[in-house]
Scaffold this active site. Structure first.
Site, PDB file in Angstrom:
ATOM      1  N   ALA A  21      10.542   3.076  -0.886  1.00  0.00           N
ATOM      2  CA  ALA A  21      11.891   2.492  -0.840  1.00  0.00           C
ATOM      3  C   ALA A  21      11.924   1.159  -1.582  1.00  0.00           C
ATOM      4  O   ALA A  21      12.905   0.842  -2.264  1.00  0.00           O
ATOM      5  CB  ALA A  21      12.333   2.307   0.610  1.00  0.00           C
ATOM      6  N   ALA A  22      10.842   0.390  -1.484  1.00  0.00           N
ATOM      7  CA  ALA A  22      10.820  -0.908  -2.160  1.00  0.00           C
ATOM      8  C   ALA A  22      10.859  -0.736  -3.681  1.00  0.00           C
ATOM      9  O   ALA A  22      11.543  -1.490  -4.380  1.00  0.00           O
ATOM     10  CB  ALA A  22       9.580  -1.706  -1.740  1.00  0.00           C
ATOM     11  N   PRO A  52       0.830  -1.208   0.000  1.00  0.00           N
ATOM     12  CA  PRO A  52       0.000   0.000   0.000  1.00  0.00           C
ATOM     13  C   PRO A  52       0.866   1.260   0.000  1.00  0.00           C
ATOM     14  O   PRO A  52       1.912   1.296   0.659  1.00  0.00           O
ATOM     15  CB  PRO A  52      -0.810  -0.095   1.302  1.00  0.00           C
ATOM     16  CG  PRO A  52      -0.637  -1.486   1.800  1.00  0.00           C
ATOM     17  CD  PRO A  52       0.590  -2.056   1.175  1.00  0.00           C
ATOM     18  N   GLY A 102       3.172   3.612   5.468  1.00  0.00           N
ATOM     19  CA  GLY A 102       4.156   3.191   6.468  1.00  0.00           C
ATOM     20  C   GLY A 102       4.726   1.813   6.223  1.00  0.00           C
ATOM     21  O   GLY A 102       5.373   1.245   7.092  1.00  0.00           O
ATOM     22  N   LEU A 103       4.510   1.267   5.025  1.00  0.00           N
ATOM     23  CA  LEU A 103       5.041  -0.070   4.738  1.00  0.00           C
ATOM     24  C   LEU A 103       6.223  -0.022   3.775  1.00  0.00           C
ATOM     25  O   LEU A 103       6.659  -1.051   3.263  1.00  0.00           O
ATOM     26  CB  LEU A 103       3.947  -0.992   4.182  1.00  0.00           C
ATOM     27  CG  LEU A 103       2.840  -1.383   5.188  1.00  0.00           C
ATOM     28  CD1 LEU A 103       1.841  -2.330   4.539  1.00  0.00           C
ATOM     29  CD2 LEU A 103       3.420  -2.056   6.423  1.00  0.00           C
ATOM     30  N   GLY A 104       6.709   1.169   3.503  1.00  0.00           N
ATOM     31  CA  GLY A 104       7.952   1.277   2.750  1.00  0.00           C
ATOM     32  C   GLY A 104       7.802   1.126   1.243  1.00  0.00           C
ATOM     33  O   GLY A 104       8.745   0.732   0.568  1.00  0.00           O
ATOM     34  N   SER A 105       6.628   1.474   0.707  1.00  0.00           N
ATOM     35  CA  SER A 105       6.424   1.227  -0.723  1.00  0.00           C
ATOM     36  C   SER A 105       7.427   2.003  -1.586  1.00  0.00           C
ATOM     37  O   SER A 105       7.943   1.472  -2.575  1.00  0.00           O
ATOM     38  CB  SER A 105       4.986   1.525  -1.137  1.00  0.00           C
ATOM     39  OG  SER A 105       4.815   2.872  -1.411  1.00  0.00           O
ATOM     40  N   ASP A 165      14.289   2.455   6.478  1.00  0.00           N
ATOM     41  CA  ASP A 165      13.415   1.832   5.477  1.00  0.00           C
ATOM     42  C   ASP A 165      14.227   1.142   4.387  1.00  0.00           C
ATOM     43  O   ASP A 165      14.034  -0.041   4.098  1.00  0.00           O
ATOM     44  CB  ASP A 165      12.544   2.900   4.789  1.00  0.00           C
ATOM     45  CG  ASP A 165      11.325   3.273   5.597  1.00  0.00           C
ATOM     46  OD1 ASP A 165      11.326   3.041   6.813  1.00  0.00           O
ATOM     47  OD2 ASP A 165      10.375   3.811   4.995  1.00  0.00           O
TER      48      ASP A 165
HETATM   49  O1  PMV Z   1       6.302   6.049   7.190  1.00  0.00           O
HETATM   50  P1  PMV Z   1       7.522   5.241   6.917  1.00  0.00           P
HETATM   51  O2  PMV Z   1       7.291   3.818   6.864  1.00  0.00           O
HETATM   52  O3  PMV Z   1       8.277   5.758   5.758  1.00  0.00           O
HETATM   53  O4  PMV Z   1       8.446   5.358   8.204  1.00  0.00           O
HETATM   54  C1  PMV Z   1       9.132   6.490   8.521  1.00  0.00           C
HETATM   55  C2  PMV Z   1       9.959   6.243   9.723  1.00  0.00           C
HETATM   56  C3  PMV Z   1      10.430   7.504  10.386  1.00  0.00           C
HETATM   57  O5  PMV Z   1      11.181   7.100  11.521  1.00  0.00           O
HETATM   58  C4  PMV Z   1       9.235   8.335  10.854  1.00  0.00           C
HETATM   59  C5  PMV Z   1      11.285   8.332   9.462  1.00  0.00           C
HETATM   60  C6  PMV Z   1      12.650   7.768   9.193  1.00  0.00           C
HETATM   61  O6  PMV Z   1      13.304   8.282   8.266  1.00  0.00           O
HETATM   62  O7  PMV Z   1      13.119   6.855   9.888  1.00  0.00           O
END
Ligand code: PMV
Length: 307
Positions: free
Chosen positions: A110-111, A101, A105-108, A152
């Protein structure tokens, strides 16, 4: 010539989001049930250098040159070219699909960067190693988040549980006993960059308070590491609850996240917290394996769009 593909998993942050941006440790694990996949095809009829991006999931089909120079897909492709010292690519199509998704917050993001770096470098006959792939994905995140910690891209590139401190080589996180997590998606899109910059604004206006919060989160991450490496997984539950409470204090939870966290606990989860940047996206619940279905039902009844 057959397509060359590269893929990468999603991820969740178990402990330490936000604090990790300020030098504290975080624990993260890959989520292989969801994946980003990139296939690269030669386009012999096209003009040399022409790169077509075909991402049907987000309705994008265009020449790479038509995207803004700072678009994450452009930066990922340029990152590969820089690493391989290429000024031009053979004509090709990059087909991007993902079951991760977006903005959840699941890293889409970066993936997708990792999958592009792997697929395109292999297509060019010079597959990049994980270290280079990780650098490319980090640089893309830097252009978009300003101050990403790097957790991530690291957990996604290396596809293993990590204990991560910004700017240091990551440490593997050996998991002594498996444990079961349920992930609940609020369905609320949340841009990591916006949440991270709001936390920075608050930290700048009240550094003592935020430094103290991050120290308490760091304590939980260290305790959780011990439990995962040596201990009894149910002991993670109270640590997750405590981390969620500190994330509420940090100002990154939301009504939807709190509702799902409460619903999971009421249905018998051993602990629950938001994961990732917050203000939306996903939460996680630690569950007894046999009770996962019950927690899933409770999350859906409380408004989760998927689990
Ligand atoms: O929302 P995400 O899954 O991209 O997580 C971000 C994590 C943070 O700690 C809020 C930011 C970071 O760069 O580590």
């Amino acid at each position: 010539m057959p397509a060359i593909t590269g893929s990468a998993p999603g991820k969740i942050i178990l402990f330490g989001e936000h604090a990790v941006v300020y030098g504290r440790p975080a624990l993260a694990v890959p989520v292989n049930q969801v994946q980003a996949k990139v296939s690269v095809f030669a386009a012999p009829g096209a003009e040399p250098g022409q790169v077509i991006i075909d991402a049907p999931g987000i309705g994008l089909k265009t020449g790479l040159e038509r995207l803004p120079q700072d678009h994450p897909l452009v930066l990922a492709v340029l990152g590969v070219m820089n690493h391989l010292s290429l000024s031009r690519l053979p004509a090709c199509t990059l087909r991007i699909t993902s079951t991760i998704p977006i903005a959840a917050g699941l890293g889409s993001g970066a993936a997708v960067s990792v999958a592009i770096a792997r697929a395109l470098s292999s297509f060019l006959g010079k597959p990049l190693n994980d270290e280079n792939v990780n650098e490319i994905a980090f640089a893309v995140d830097q252009a978009h988040h300003g101050t990403p910690s790097g957790v991530d891209n690291t957990v996604i590139t290396y596809n293993q549980p990590v204990y991560f401190v910004r700017g240091q080589p990551f440490e593997r996180l050996p998991v002594k006993y498996p444990f079961t997590l349920v992930i609940g998606n609020t369905g609320v899109h949340s841009a990591t960059a916006a949440v991270v910059s709001e936390v920075r604004r608050r930290w700048q206006s009240d550094p003592n308070r935020y430094e103290a919060l991050f120290d308490r989160i760091a304590d939980l991450s260290r305790q959780a590491r011990q439990v995962i490496e040596q201990g009894h997984p149910p002991d993670l539950g109270p640590l997750m609850n405590a981390n969620h409470a500190l994330l509420i204090e940090t100002g990154v939870s939301s009504a939807e996240l709190d509702r799902l966290v409460d619903a999971a606990r009421a249905a018998g989860a051993l602990g629950a917290k938001l994961c990732g940047a917050g203000w939306g996206g996903n939460m996680i619940a630690l569950v007894e394996p046999g009770s996962a279905d019950r927690i899933v039902d409770a999350l859906k009844n409380a408004g989760a769009v998927n689990t």
